[in-house]
Design an enzyme around this catalytic site. Structure first.
Site, PDB file in Angstrom:
ATOM      1  N   CYS A 164       0.877  -1.078   0.154  1.00  0.00           N
ATOM      2  CA  CYS A 164       0.110  -0.084   0.026  1.00  0.00           C
ATOM      3  C   CYS A 164       0.800   1.116   0.070  1.00  0.00           C
ATOM      4  CB  CYS A 164      -0.984  -0.219   1.323  1.00  0.00           C
ATOM      5  SG  CYS A 164      -0.144   0.088   2.664  1.00  0.00           S
TER       6      CYS A 164
ATOM      7  N   HIS B 275      -1.712   0.779   7.712  1.00  0.00           N
ATOM      8  CA  HIS B 275      -2.299   0.956   6.203  1.00  0.00           C
ATOM      9  C   HIS B 275      -1.798   2.495   5.992  1.00  0.00           C
ATOM     10  CE1 HIS B 275      -4.573   0.229   2.925  1.00  0.00           C
ATOM     11  NE2 HIS B 275      -5.733   1.014   3.019  1.00  0.00           N
TER      12      HIS B 275
ATOM     13  N   ASP C 162      -7.903   4.537  -1.839  1.00  0.00           N
ATOM     14  CA  ASP C 162      -7.383   3.422  -0.987  1.00  0.00           C
ATOM     15  C   ASP C 162      -6.834   2.184  -1.912  1.00  0.00           C
ATOM     16  OD1 ASP C 162      -7.001   1.409   0.701  1.00  0.00           O
ATOM     17  OD2 ASP C 162      -8.730   1.688   2.024  1.00  0.00           O
TER      18      ASP C 162
END
Length: 515
Positions: free
Chosen positions: A298, A428, A449
């Site tokens: 991520c 995250h 996201d």
């Protein structure tokens, strides 16, 4: 038979007299038999009797001798008594001739003297050890020899010093060796008892210490095992367990797709070739994207989105020099190059100065370091604690609103030249691309996201997308409740001098904290 000069008791021999004097008058308190004077030694008592009670002492001695004579006829008894009285009278001090005593007075004094001597001589003898009273001195002597024989030492010869015995343990002085031996035996028994108790206590202490040592060793072993498990878990979580990097993960993901029948083998080989080509060139063209692209990637994906925005902004053409969006392995290589230049040495050491070939996570610090090394001016802002009820961060929303508010206007949608904002929290990261302000003054962040399914994101590319599709983008204040958030905000391009200053400042780099 010999009379005692002090108390008048009769003994049979000189040795018995010495024993009598030692027991009755030496070891016990010496008391005058006439006036009960006490508290003096034997010599002082003798001097006292000879001077203060000379006449009573002389009469007592003569009277005792009368009692010891075995009389014959009555006439002999009278003659002897008469001679004794005359001797006693002659032994008294002579009265002055000028005032001779009357016969009546003499007779009265003689009678009183005889009565006093009789009471003194014939007082019942008492045992000096137990206080028992007997009728005569012979009975009391036999009593002491039978009942108190252990307390009677042999009399010392006249002129000899009495031996004294010192206890070697406490210094007590004893006059009897047997008593000293019993006294020392008590010391030894007490010491033996104490040593036994000490051994028992020592044994108990050693056992307790051994038990505590075992418990402590077991506790340390358990803590070490738990720490190792947690460390290994963190290594797996942040991609530092040596399980391979992006290339290996992509190939394993595609193999899983083939095994599940979701991908044809021919498609697998085609995409594998594209992956190898993309890795060789270092440019991410999107052909390597798979459905399992989640987790540790991520941070890299959010950097790609931020960089893609900067590449379309003319203000950053000079520092980016016509770059393309790099793939994940290329991003890892670029961060390692920034470390080699001297940027963020602390962060480099935490990741062992190596990212390529690993699945190591990156965060706000690594994104800041990479952008700074490329000449992009940015800063990190740390929202280290909640600023609203129920663990919310309204200050974060206010900061983003100020960041995007370049101009005032009445348009419902305002586009700015401000790049996206990198948003990081524990586990995250996401990319903030805008903010909404509702009529009721509530704020809502617009967030991309990397974990969002691609088909949902593709709906936003359509001209007639439904308003419900924005649910994937909108995040209200109540949706962000992590303990801490960090953002990386781009503010322009760096001059060469500013870049050098940033590199030097990164030696002691700290994030800007919002209270």
């Amino acid at each position: 038979m010999l009379p005692c000069d002090i108390c008048g008791e009769m003994v049979t021999s000189e040795s018995d007299m010495k024993s009598h004097l030692l027991i009755v008058h030496m070891e016990n308190e010496v008391i005058c038999p006439f006036c009960k004077l006490s508290g003096v030694n034997y010599d002082e008592m003798c001097f006292h009797i000879e001077t203060a009670h000379f006449d009573q002492n002389a009469l007592g001695k003569n009277f005792e001798r009368v009692n010891l004579i075995q009389y014959g006829t009555s006439a002999d008894k009278d003659r002897t008594l008469q001679s004794t009285v005359e001797a006693c009278a002659s032994s008294r001090p002579k009265c002055s001739a000028q005032s001779p005593p009357k016969d009546g007075a003499l007779k009265q004094d003689s009678s009183q003297t005889k009565e006093s001597v009789y009471e003194t001589v014939h007082s019942p003898p008492e045992c000096p050890f137990c206080g028992k009273v007997e009728e005569c001195s012979q009975d009391i002597e036999n009593h002491m020899k039978t009942k108190h024989v252990s307390l009677l030492d042999p009399p010392l010869e006249e002129g000899c010093d009495q031996p004294l015995y010192d206890c070697p343990m406490c210094g007590l002085i004893c006059t009897n060796y047997h008593i000293l031996q019993e006294h020392v035996d008590l010391h030894l028994e007490e010491r033996s008892f104490q040593q036994g108790m000490e051994r028992i206590q020592c044994s108990a202490d050693l056992e307790l210490a051994h038990q505590l040592q075992q418990e402590e060793a077991q506790k340390q072993s358990e803590e070490s095992r738990q720490e190792m498990e947690e460390f290994q878990q963190l290594q797996r979580q942040y991609g530092l367990d040596g399980s391979g990097g992006y290339k290996q993960q992509q190939l394993q993901t595609m193999e899983i797709e083939v095994n599940r029948g979701r991908m044809h083998p021919a498609e697998f080989h085609r995409r594998k070739a594209d992956l190898m080509e993309s890795l060789a060139v270092g440019i991410d063209d999107g052909k390597t994207k798979t459905s399992g692209d989640k987790g540790w990637g991520c941070g890299y994906r959010n950097f790609q989105m931020l960089l893609s925005s900067l590449l379309q902004n003319e203000a950053y053409d000079d520092c980016l020099k016509g770059m393309s969006v790099p793939c994940i392995p290329k991003i890892q290589s670029m961060i390692e190059d920034a470390w080699k230049e001297g940027f963020d040495p602390q962060g480099a050491s935490q990741l062992n100065n190596r990212l390529q070939g690993t699945k190591a996570w990156i965060g706000a610090c690594e994104v800041f370091t990479l952008l700074t090394s490329l000449g992009v001016k940015c800063r990190i802002v740390d929202f280290h604690k909640a600023t609203g009820p129920t663990g919310t961060h309204p200050r974060l929303f206010e900061w983003i609103l100020n960041y995007y508010s370049e101009q005032e206007g009445s348009a419902k949608v305002v586009c700015t030249s401000k790049p996206p904002v990198y948003l990081q929290h524990q586990g995250h990261s996401r990319t903030i691309v805008g903010i909404e302000e509702r009529k009721n003054r509530t704020l809502c962040l617009l967030i991309f996201d990397p974990g969002c399914p691609s088909r949902e994101m593709q709906k936003l590319l359509k001209q007639d997308f439904e308003d419900t599709s924005l649910k994937q983008l909108r995040k209200f204040v109540g949706n962000l409740k992590h303990k801490q958030y960090q953002i990386v905000a781009v503010e322009g391009a760096l001059s060469p001098e500013e870049k050098v200053a940033r590199r030097q400042a990164s030696q002691v780099f700290t994030a800007e904290k919002i209270p």
